[in-house]
Enzyme design. Structure first.
Site, PDB file in Angstrom:
ATOM      1  N   TYR A   1      -8.657 -12.261  -5.564  1.00 48.52           N
ATOM      2  CA  TYR A   1      -8.382 -11.295  -4.381  1.00 48.52           C
ATOM      3  C   TYR A   1      -8.665 -12.306  -3.160  1.00 48.52           C
ATOM      4  CZ  TYR A   1     -10.128  -7.883  -1.004  1.00 48.52           C
ATOM      5  OH  TYR A   1     -10.150  -6.927   0.181  1.00 48.52           O
TER       6      TYR A   1
ATOM      7  N   SER B   1      -8.385  -9.333   5.061  1.00 45.29           N
ATOM      8  CA  SER B   1      -9.905  -9.005   4.788  1.00 45.29           C
ATOM      9  C   SER B   1     -10.755 -10.285   5.475  1.00 45.29           C
ATOM     10  CB  SER B   1     -10.083  -9.109   3.371  1.00 45.29           C
ATOM     11  OG  SER B   1     -11.466  -9.135   2.911  1.00 45.29           O
TER      12      SER B   1
HETATM   13  P1  NAD Z   1      -9.388   2.351  -1.768  1.00 47.83           P
HETATM   14  O1  NAD Z   1      -9.767   2.141  -3.229  1.00 47.83           O
HETATM   15  O2  NAD Z   1      -9.801   3.511  -1.080  1.00 47.83           O
HETATM   16  O3  NAD Z   1      -7.962   1.893  -1.228  1.00 47.83           O
HETATM   17  C1  NAD Z   1      -7.259   1.212  -2.134  1.00 47.83           C
HETATM   18  C2  NAD Z   1      -5.964   2.009  -2.544  1.00 47.83           C
HETATM   19  O4  NAD Z   1      -4.863   1.028  -2.925  1.00 47.83           O
HETATM   20  C3  NAD Z   1      -6.178   2.955  -3.452  1.00 47.83           C
HETATM   21  O5  NAD Z   1      -6.526   4.275  -2.934  1.00 47.83           O
HETATM   22  C4  NAD Z   1      -4.799   3.087  -4.276  1.00 47.83           C
HETATM   23  O6  NAD Z   1      -4.178   4.213  -3.886  1.00 47.83           O
HETATM   24  C5  NAD Z   1      -4.211   1.848  -3.950  1.00 47.83           C
HETATM   25  N1  NAD Z   1      -3.561   1.002  -4.854  1.00 47.83           N
HETATM   26  C6  NAD Z   1      -4.386  -0.068  -5.712  1.00 47.83           C
HETATM   27  N2  NAD Z   1      -3.662  -0.410  -6.749  1.00 47.83           N
HETATM   28  C7  NAD Z   1      -2.437   0.165  -6.681  1.00 47.83           C
HETATM   29  C8  NAD Z   1      -1.142   0.282  -7.434  1.00 47.83           C
HETATM   30  N3  NAD Z   1      -1.053  -0.727  -8.495  1.00 47.83           N
HETATM   31  N4  NAD Z   1      -0.050   1.107  -7.050  1.00 47.83           N
HETATM   32  C9  NAD Z   1      -0.305   1.818  -6.108  1.00 47.83           C
HETATM   33  N5  NAD Z   1      -1.354   1.940  -5.302  1.00 47.83           N
HETATM   34  C10 NAD Z   1      -2.372   0.967  -5.411  1.00 47.83           C
HETATM   35  O7  NAD Z   1     -10.146   0.921  -0.929  1.00 47.83           O
HETATM   36  P2  NAD Z   1     -10.329   0.271   0.610  1.00 47.83           P
HETATM   37  O8  NAD Z   1     -11.375  -0.649   0.758  1.00 47.83           O
HETATM   38  O9  NAD Z   1      -9.967   1.136   1.451  1.00 47.83           O
HETATM   39  O10 NAD Z   1      -8.668  -0.604   0.458  1.00 47.83           O
HETATM   40  C11 NAD Z   1      -7.898  -0.795   1.431  1.00 47.83           C
HETATM   41  C12 NAD Z   1      -7.257  -2.051   1.790  1.00 47.83           C
HETATM   42  O11 NAD Z   1      -8.677  -2.642   2.523  1.00 47.83           O
HETATM   43  C13 NAD Z   1      -7.142  -3.199   0.621  1.00 47.83           C
HETATM   44  O12 NAD Z   1      -6.193  -3.838   0.920  1.00 47.83           O
HETATM   45  C14 NAD Z   1      -8.570  -3.963   0.669  1.00 47.83           C
HETATM   46  O13 NAD Z   1      -8.314  -5.241  -0.052  1.00 47.83           O
HETATM   47  C15 NAD Z   1      -8.864  -3.766   2.328  1.00 47.83           C
HETATM   48  N6  NAD Z   1     -10.086  -4.503   2.391  1.00 47.83           N
HETATM   49  C16 NAD Z   1     -11.051  -3.361   1.975  1.00 47.83           C
HETATM   50  C17 NAD Z   1     -12.450  -3.961   2.485  1.00 47.83           C
HETATM   51  C18 NAD Z   1     -13.613  -3.266   1.942  1.00 47.83           C
HETATM   52  O14 NAD Z   1     -14.719  -3.540   2.083  1.00 47.83           O
HETATM   53  N7  NAD Z   1     -13.337  -1.975   1.504  1.00 47.83           N
HETATM   54  C19 NAD Z   1     -12.465  -5.198   2.828  1.00 47.83           C
HETATM   55  C20 NAD Z   1     -11.591  -5.917   3.484  1.00 47.83           C
HETATM   56  C21 NAD Z   1     -10.280  -5.497   3.153  1.00 47.83           C
END
Ligand code: NAD
Ligand code: MG
Length: 298
Positions: A203, A190
């Site tokens: 986080y 991230s």
């Molecule tokens: P999202 O909520 O759509 O996806 C995250 C997914 O993590 C969920 O759909 C869920 O299925 C899974 N998850 C969470 N806890 C869980 C558990 N205990 N068991 C099984 N599955 C679990 O959100 P996103 O933003 O697409 O996140 C995806 C990745 O991207 C993450 O690692 C997040 O940290 C990273 N990220 C996101 C952003 C942002 O701005 N959205 C920025 C940097 C990094």
């Protein structure tokens, strides 16, 4: 048909600069109930055979970035297994439908990544269901904002570590014995690994760890013909933001402070994962590909 990712488009306006209304859902959130619903490339991602015949496991593949990656991988010719939480069945069905529409095999295996036994079973289910494995995308993540250190519960700290760091370790450890030379592993770091928001203390800690894990592991596995890299997304409109991942009152301004002046859509992250998964990145190892709208990183 919307403009695909190969068209000449102005990055400032390819996706609208959204001002999401204040909204909240319980974790992990249902993406289909968000306003606006994130764009995973459903109508725009155009495949060109870049992952033909590959077999991929994507954690958190029901929504957001993982969902966009699942759609892109399938349209590039890969069979795809996704993990998700049982509460996310509705979002998972949406992605499974799109993988099948692309003519590929879909494996859906719900469960809690905080449980190491589930992580091992997930890898076995992917290997069995897909008939092998050669791409692992560790993408699932937990993000809950808390303003003060004293208010981060021990339980939250541990859950964030287990979800973001331990599960990645358990899954990759279980997957490596199945991976032949040419296989690729992609972790999800991230912008928080470099620019830490004070209210994302736990986080941000995990995202630094994920980045370092991928760079150390990359050096271990390169001599075995397996490449490890990471993608570091910047502010992207996903369910994380409406499930206590970000202060609700700040949602209308979410992601507007980068040089592009807008948050990203999950569809804009998927091509980075395709590049790192495919053989075209054969000399790219231990890299973190930043996809963040122009925020400078080391
Ligand atoms: P999202 O909520 O759509 O996806 C995250 C997914 O993590 C969920 O759909 C869920 O299925 C899974 N998850 C969470 N806890 C869980 C558990 N205990 N068991 C099984 N599955 C679990 O959100 P996103 O933003 O697409 O996140 C995806 C990745 O991207 C993450 O690692 C997040 O940290 C990273 N990220 C996101 C952003 C942002 O701005 N959205 C920025 C940097 C990094
Ligand atoms: Mg989800």
């Amino acid at each position: 048909m919307a403009t695909d990712q190969y068209s000449l488009t102005d990055p400032r306006t390819r996706y609208p600069s959204i001002s999401p209304p204040i909204q909240q859902q319980p974790e992990p959130g249902i993406q289909a109930n968000m306003d606006p619903v994130p764009d995973l490339g459903e109508t725009s991602y155009r495949g060109s055979g870049r992952l033909t015949g590959r077999k991929a496991l994507i954690t958190g593949g029901d929504s957001g970035i993982g969902g966009a990656v699942a759609i892109a991988f399938a349209r590039e010719g890969a069979d795809v297994a996704i993990s998700y939480l049982p509460e996310e069945e509705q979002d998972a069905r949406h992605i499974v439908g799109l993988i099948k529409e692309a003519g590929r095999t879909a494996v859906a295996f719900p469960g809690d990544l905080k449980d190491k036994n589930y992580c091992r079973e997930l890898v076995e289910a992917a290997v069995t269901g897909l008939g092998g494995l050669d791409i692992v995308v560790s993408n699932a993540g937990k993000q809950v904002f808390v303003e003060k250190l004293e208010d981060i519960s021990d339980e939250q700290f541990e859950d964030t570590m287990r979800t973001n760091v331990f599960a990645m370790f358990w899954i990759i450890k279980a997957a490596v014995p199945h991976l032949k030379p040419g296989s690729t592993i992609i972790a999800t770091a991230s912008l928080e690994a470099y620019h830490q928001l004070p209210f994302l203390l736990d986080y941000a800690t995990t995202k630094g760890a994920i980045n370092n894990f991928s760079k150390a592991l990359a050096q271990q596995l390169a001599p075995r013909g397996i490449r490890v890299n990471a993608v570091a997304p910047g502010p992207t409109w996903t369910a994380l933001q409406v499930t206590q991942g970000y202060p609700p009152e700040k949602l209308p301004e979410y992601g507007k402070d980068n040089p592009l002046g807008r948050s990203g859509q999950p569809a804009e992250l998927a091509p980075a994962y395709v590049f790192l998964a495919s053989g075209e990145s054969s000399f790219v190892i231990g890299e973190t590909l930043n996809v963040n709208g122009g925020m400078p990183t080391p």
